[in-house]
Design an enzyme around this catalytic site. Sequence first.
Site, PDB file in Angstrom:
ATOM      1  N   SER A   1      -1.246 -21.073  -9.250  1.00 50.32           N
ATOM      2  CA  SER A   1      -1.079 -21.500 -10.635  1.00 50.32           C
ATOM      3  C   SER A   1      -0.383 -20.408 -11.427  1.00 50.32           C
ATOM      4  O   SER A   1      -0.415 -19.232 -11.048  1.00 50.32           O
ATOM      5  CB  SER A   1      -2.439 -21.798 -11.276  1.00 50.32           C
ATOM      6  OG  SER A   1      -3.133 -20.596 -11.574  1.00 50.32           O
ATOM      7  N   ASP A   2       0.234 -20.774 -12.523  1.00 51.11           N
ATOM      8  CA  ASP A   2       0.678 -19.752 -13.453  1.00 51.11           C
ATOM      9  C   ASP A   2      -0.555 -19.243 -14.205  1.00 51.11           C
ATOM     10  O   ASP A   2      -1.661 -19.782 -14.061  1.00 51.11           O
ATOM     11  CB  ASP A   2       1.720 -20.317 -14.418  1.00 51.11           C
ATOM     12  CG  ASP A   2       2.662 -19.249 -14.952  1.00 51.11           C
ATOM     13  OD1 ASP A   2       2.243 -18.073 -15.003  1.00 51.11           O
ATOM     14  OD2 ASP A   2       3.799 -19.578 -15.311  1.00 51.11           O
TER      15      ASP A   2
END
Length: 736
Positions: free
Chosen positions: A267-268
């Site tokens: 994920s960011d």
Amino acid sequence: MRKIILSFAACLALAAYGQKPVQDTRAMDTFIDQLMGKMTLDEKIGQLNLSGGGVPGILSGSEGADETIRRGWLGATGGSELETFRKLQEIAVKESRLGIPLLFGLDVIHGYHTIFPIPLALSCSWDTTLIEQSARIAAIEASSNGVTWTYSPMVDIARDARWGRIAEGSGEDPWWGGKIAAAMVRGYQGDDLTKENTILSCLNTVDMSRIKMFNEYFPPYKAAVEAGCATVMSSFNLVEAIPATGNRWLLTDLLRDQWGFNGFVVSDYNSIGEMTNHGLGDTQTVSALALHAGLDMDMMTNGYITTLKKSLEEGRVSQADIDQACRRVLEAKYKLGLFEDPYRYLDADRAKKNTFTDEHMNTARHIAGKSIVLLKNDKGLLPLRKTGTIAVVGPLADKKVELFGTWCGIDTAKSASVVQAVKEMVGNKARVIFAKGCNLTNEPMLAKASGLKVDPVENTRLVKEAVEQVKDADRIIAVMGEPNNWSGEACSRADISLPESQKELLRALLETGKPVVLVLANGRPLTLEWEDSQFSAIVEAWHGGSAAARGLVDVLFGDVNPSGKLTTTFPRSVGQIPLYYNAKKTGRPMNPDDHFTSKYLDITNDPLYPFGYGLSYTTFSYGDLQLDKTSVQGENGVLTASVQVTNTGKLEGEEVVQLYIGDPAASISRPMKELKNFQKISLKPGESRKVSFTITPEDLKFYNSALEYIWEPGLFNIYVGTNSRDVKSAQVTWNK
């Protein structure tokens, strides 16, 4: 790390392992099978956790971080200190139950210690060899300092110059963006990830139709995957109303099933947590959604480590989901050789030997010069002579840090300001004087956001002082633009013109009647219609990194003949945005004689500087475009397009000869023209060369309304020229 990207739906941030496949996948599978057989559920979930510390509510502070590693609750972390990395790796290997090593990630966007031009500038070199070399050096330096994983390249197609992160991408063209993405992946990963000087690369994506995604935004991502990128990062935006981080169509159906990606997805920064803000549920709900979608590692939300065990008990996720994600992370570590030698990236002697070397700085200088774009040189003012008195003026003229660009570490020990670099260049052959001349801005909101003070009275004083100081100068170099914190993440600007404080100085310099070279250091396209009408020489130097100033003076004084070409359109006015060369035709194309067509009342539709534009200190002429046939038949048909290019000037120079194709009648509306190839050639004065391009049906393909990648028979426009506007054209009919 936060990458809110205007691209296909989520951002695919691919962290690549090396291109050379593991020689014996059976050995890897056996090793990981045996390891996972020993792992507890908590330890498996721990491999899916990327954070900078402990677990909220359970372990906190630095001691909590250490204990998190001891318990096997951390798979990766970030940072930039070799000693810290080694300490954490020793805890993971020696004090955790199974000794599973950590991954260490860092945003190595355009260099580690030796900083190269921002990615947007790099793309203007039109040289994948140099771009790959910049990534290779970044990988050598980063891997020597403990980093095993970079969250780069960012391959989003950017068509809005107001957006701060346009600086991090490669411009507006999907085809060229794909070539650059592949080059960056090769540079970071090399040909064998087990080598100690390679690192994992990571790809990075507004809600739009799938057909637009496939034709205009996906190509660079797909190219990076095909180049072997090993990890992908999900972004913050929505794809068909579902956040990218929890979008199974994006992360599994497309990325894995259609494109064949077999690495892991991260994920960011807190993008799992931000799904709650999108209205998809609490932390437990969105964490389960993300895992099911195909997201393997949680960056900084701590959602997986705190909720997946409960979700498994409640049947929201399966053991197979957790095992699959864990296996993907372990495979990355295996392919990096970390199980064989957890300390392979943690060698202080190698760090000292390979970091910030003179060789790397010389390469950075060369690349900085090749990334510069000459926008105007009407009166032959450039290159400058190394004689007389040269005034270097402007708020960026004596700066170093401001020239580095966004998203980078900064060490100015080997860097120079433009004033210093000019003095080095001319030696005792010319006198160099400096005047600041003005403040960067006196606009209150922009100044506050930049940590600057507003003082119009001081600005007027600085302008007057500069005019007095340059009165004996023969030539003036005015260094204007943006400091490095005006572009990048969270640095969008509604007004992309030069601030009035800088224009006040420029007007005063023009009134002196002395020849002025306008140099721009910036991280985005600017609106420069007034400047273009007033100055005879304009140089787009961008934010050029550690060697920005020296690369610039190489160009200003003719040691390097500029050959850069724009990869993003420069609008005349911010009101034209988004403006890009490969737009589709409207139903009412602009007709100045018809009021009810697509046009502005106050300006023309065309850009100030088009995509592909850039001048040289010499000139080039193009002959008529020749096609070896006007009708081509079938899937195996081949067309050759040729043009004679001549250096009509007095200096040797490089020219980027560009091929575009237009599909005027198709089953869907198509761009007016699209870049399909180019050749960068070098010609001596008076020399001519026939430049030929081979065109096949592969160059005609696009995704139709059924998302089938096809080509359709019909008439095609072939264009070859020096930029996307100034081209020679011919037509060909291609039948099935």
